[in-house]
Design a protein around this motif. Sequence first.
Motif, mmCIF file in Angstrom:
data_model
loop_
_atom_site.group_PDB
_atom_site.id
_atom_site.type_symbol
_atom_site.label_atom_id
_atom_site.label_comp_id
_atom_site.label_asym_id
_atom_site.label_seq_id
_atom_site.Cartn_x
_atom_site.Cartn_y
_atom_site.Cartn_z
ATOM 1 N N VAL A 259 142.693 14.320 14.173
ATOM 2 C CA VAL A 259 142.246 15.514 13.460
ATOM 3 C C VAL A 259 141.277 16.269 14.358
ATOM 4 O O VAL A 259 140.433 15.656 15.030
ATOM 5 C CB VAL A 259 141.536 15.148 12.143
ATOM 6 N N TRP A 260 141.392 17.593 14.359
ATOM 7 C CA TRP A 260 140.430 18.429 15.085
ATOM 8 C C TRP A 260 139.770 19.382 14.098
ATOM 9 O O TRP A 260 140.448 19.999 13.266
ATOM 10 C CB TRP A 260 141.137 19.253 16.166
ATOM 11 N N GLY A 261 138.455 19.525 14.182
ATOM 12 C CA GLY A 261 137.717 20.511 13.411
ATOM 13 C C GLY A 261 137.082 21.523 14.348
ATOM 14 O O GLY A 261 136.461 21.142 15.340
ATOM 15 N N CYS A 262 137.244 22.808 14.043
ATOM 16 C CA CYS A 262 136.740 23.842 14.959
ATOM 17 C C CYS A 262 136.533 25.146 14.195
ATOM 18 O O CYS A 262 136.873 25.251 13.016
ATOM 19 C CB CYS A 262 137.715 24.051 16.113
ATOM 20 N N TYR A 263 136.005 26.117 14.895
ATOM 21 C CA TYR A 263 135.916 27.484 14.381
ATOM 22 C C TYR A 263 136.980 28.349 15.059
ATOM 23 O O TYR A 263 137.679 27.902 15.975
ATOM 24 C CB TYR A 263 134.506 28.041 14.578
ATOM 25 N N PHE A 264 137.101 29.579 14.603
ATOM 26 C CA PHE A 264 138.257 30.382 14.990
ATOM 27 C C PHE A 264 138.319 30.665 16.489
ATOM 28 O O PHE A 264 139.398 30.697 17.072
ATOM 29 C CB PHE A 264 138.277 31.702 14.206
ATOM 30 N N GLY A 265 137.175 30.852 17.139
ATOM 31 C CA GLY A 265 137.180 31.131 18.572
ATOM 32 C C GLY A 265 137.839 30.023 19.366
ATOM 33 O O GLY A 265 138.670 30.271 20.252
ATOM 34 N N LYS A 266 137.479 28.773 19.060
ATOM 35 C CA LYS A 266 138.102 27.630 19.740
ATOM 36 C C LYS A 266 139.552 27.463 19.306
ATOM 37 O O LYS A 266 140.410 27.068 20.103
ATOM 38 C CB LYS A 266 137.326 26.351 19.457
ATOM 39 N N LEU A 267 139.836 27.751 18.039
ATOM 40 C CA LEU A 267 141.212 27.640 17.552
ATOM 41 C C LEU A 267 142.144 28.526 18.371
ATOM 42 O O LEU A 267 143.260 28.123 18.718
ATOM 43 C CB LEU A 267 141.270 28.028 16.077
ATOM 44 N N VAL A 268 141.687 29.731 18.674
ATOM 45 C CA VAL A 268 142.511 30.660 19.450
ATOM 46 C C VAL A 268 142.803 30.094 20.841
ATOM 47 O O VAL A 268 143.942 30.155 21.332
ATOM 48 C CB VAL A 268 141.811 32.030 19.554
ATOM 49 N N LYS A 269 141.784 29.522 21.485
ATOM 50 C CA LYS A 269 141.991 28.939 22.814
ATOM 51 C C LYS A 269 142.946 27.749 22.735
ATOM 52 O O LYS A 269 143.771 27.539 23.635
ATOM 53 C CB LYS A 269 140.651 28.518 23.423
ATOM 54 N N MET A 270 142.843 26.971 21.653
ATOM 55 C CA MET A 270 143.789 25.866 21.461
ATOM 56 C C MET A 270 145.208 26.394 21.308
ATOM 57 O O MET A 270 146.157 25.860 21.895
ATOM 58 C CB MET A 270 143.384 25.054 20.225
ATOM 59 N N ALA A 271 145.352 27.443 20.501
ATOM 60 C CA ALA A 271 146.678 28.017 20.272
ATOM 61 C C ALA A 271 147.278 28.592 21.551
ATOM 62 O O ALA A 271 148.506 28.678 21.681
ATOM 63 C CB ALA A 271 146.603 29.088 19.190
ATOM 64 N N GLN A 272 146.416 28.996 22.485
ATOM 65 C CA GLN A 272 146.917 29.474 23.779
ATOM 66 C C GLN A 272 147.413 28.329 24.666
ATOM 67 O O GLN A 272 147.954 28.574 25.746
ATOM 68 C CB GLN A 272 145.816 30.245 24.518
ATOM 69 N N GLY A 273 147.202 27.105 24.198
ATOM 70 C CA GLY A 273 147.669 25.947 24.953
ATOM 71 C C GLY A 273 146.753 25.521 26.069
ATOM 72 O O GLY A 273 147.164 24.774 26.966
ATOM 73 N N LEU A 274 145.489 25.963 26.010
ATOM 74 C CA LEU A 274 144.546 25.612 27.073
ATOM 75 C C LEU A 274 144.120 24.156 26.943
ATOM 76 O O LEU A 274 143.726 23.709 25.859
ATOM 77 C CB LEU A 274 143.320 26.516 27.026
#
Length: 368
Positions: A259-274
Motif C-alpha cells: 500500500v502507498w499513501g501520498c498526496y496528489f503531487g507525488k501521485l502525479v509523479k508516480m503515475a508518470q512512472g518515475l
Amino acid sequence: MKKHRETPCLRQGFTTGSAAAAAAKAALEFLLTGRKKAHVDIPLPTGGRLQVAVASVGFLDEGRARAVVVKDAGDDPDATNRARIACLAELVPGEPGAVALEGGRGVGRVTRPGLPVPVGQAAINPAPRAQIVQAAREAMHAAGHSGAASLVIEVEDGEAMAARTLNPRLGILGGISILGTQGIVKPFSLDAWKATIDSGLEVARASGADTAAFATGRRSERMLMELLPELPEVCFVQAADFFAYSIERAARLGFAGIVWGCYFGKLVKMAQGLAYTHAHEAPTDFEALARLAGRAGADEHVCREVAGANTARHALEIVPEGAVRRRFAALTAQGAVAAARSFAKDGPRLRICCFGFEGGLLAEAYSS
C-alpha cells in the motif's frame, strides 16, 4: 506513536522556518527586556523544542530591533544552508498577543496559484508562519507585554539563493521561501534512506506482517495509519521518494500486499512512472494531466488551464470540485498503480491511496 529511525552518521539541522522563529524571538526579547541572548528556545511545528544560536541582535533604529540567525542545514545538501535570516521586530498597539507577520527583502512573493500561500503574499508557508507567531507570543508573554508586535522576515542575499531553488519556476519571485513542516532538517542521504527502508521492511517481515504500507512522509503516514487501523504499526515505512525501490524490495521479501499513501503531487509523479519521485527528478507532465482531466469529464477550457498549470496541486484545484475532480484523481491513481505493477512484477496486491490537501481520502486504486 511510532519511533522513527534517524538517518545514521549524519548531522541534523533546522529549517528556514525555525531560523525565522528564533530571530523573531531574539529580536522581541531584546526589545522587551534589553537582553541579548546567544541562544533562544523555540517551539517546533510538530511539538518539542529547539535551541538555536543567535548570530546578532541589536537596535535597527528607535523602536525597532533586528536579530539574525544563520540557518544550519546540518549535513543536508540544502541551497539555503548558512543563509542569514533576520527579523525586524517592532512593538505596536493592538490586541494582546497579536502578531503581524510579513516578508521583506530576500523573502519571495507568490505570483502564481497552486501553492499553500495565496498569490500576492510573502512565501512563508503555513507551518513556519504559525511557528514564528508562537515564538513571538512566547517572548511577549514572558515579558508581560500587553500589546501587539509587527515582524518582518528578511534573508540576506535571498534573491541570489532563490536562483538555485525551484522558486522561479513556481512563480515565487524576489527571494527564498520560509519553509519547514517539522522545524528540523533530517539529512537526506540516498544510501542511508534506502538502508532505513530495508530495515523497516525486514523488521515488518520478521514480525509476520504480510502488508507493507509505504508513505512519502509523516503527514501521509499519519493519514494512512488512520485509514488502515487494522494494520500493526510495524507495517508502516516512510519511503520518501523511493517509489520503485520500495516496491521492488517489498515484492522481493514476499509481502502479499503493498500500500502507498501520498498526496496528489507525488501521485502525479508516480503515475508518470518515475522510479524516484523527487521534484528535481523530472518535470510534471501537465499535458498528460490535461488528457486525464478530459477523460474525467472536464471541458476544453479546464483542460487547457490544466495544461498550463503551475503545480500538480494547482492542476487539481483547476478541475471543478465534485465528481469530475474525483474521477480525475482516480484516473491519476490508476496510472500510479499501473506504474507500481511494473516495479512489483507478478505477485503482491497493490493499493495506492491519495489524500486531500485538507484531509480525507481523495482517491484510491487497486491492482490484484
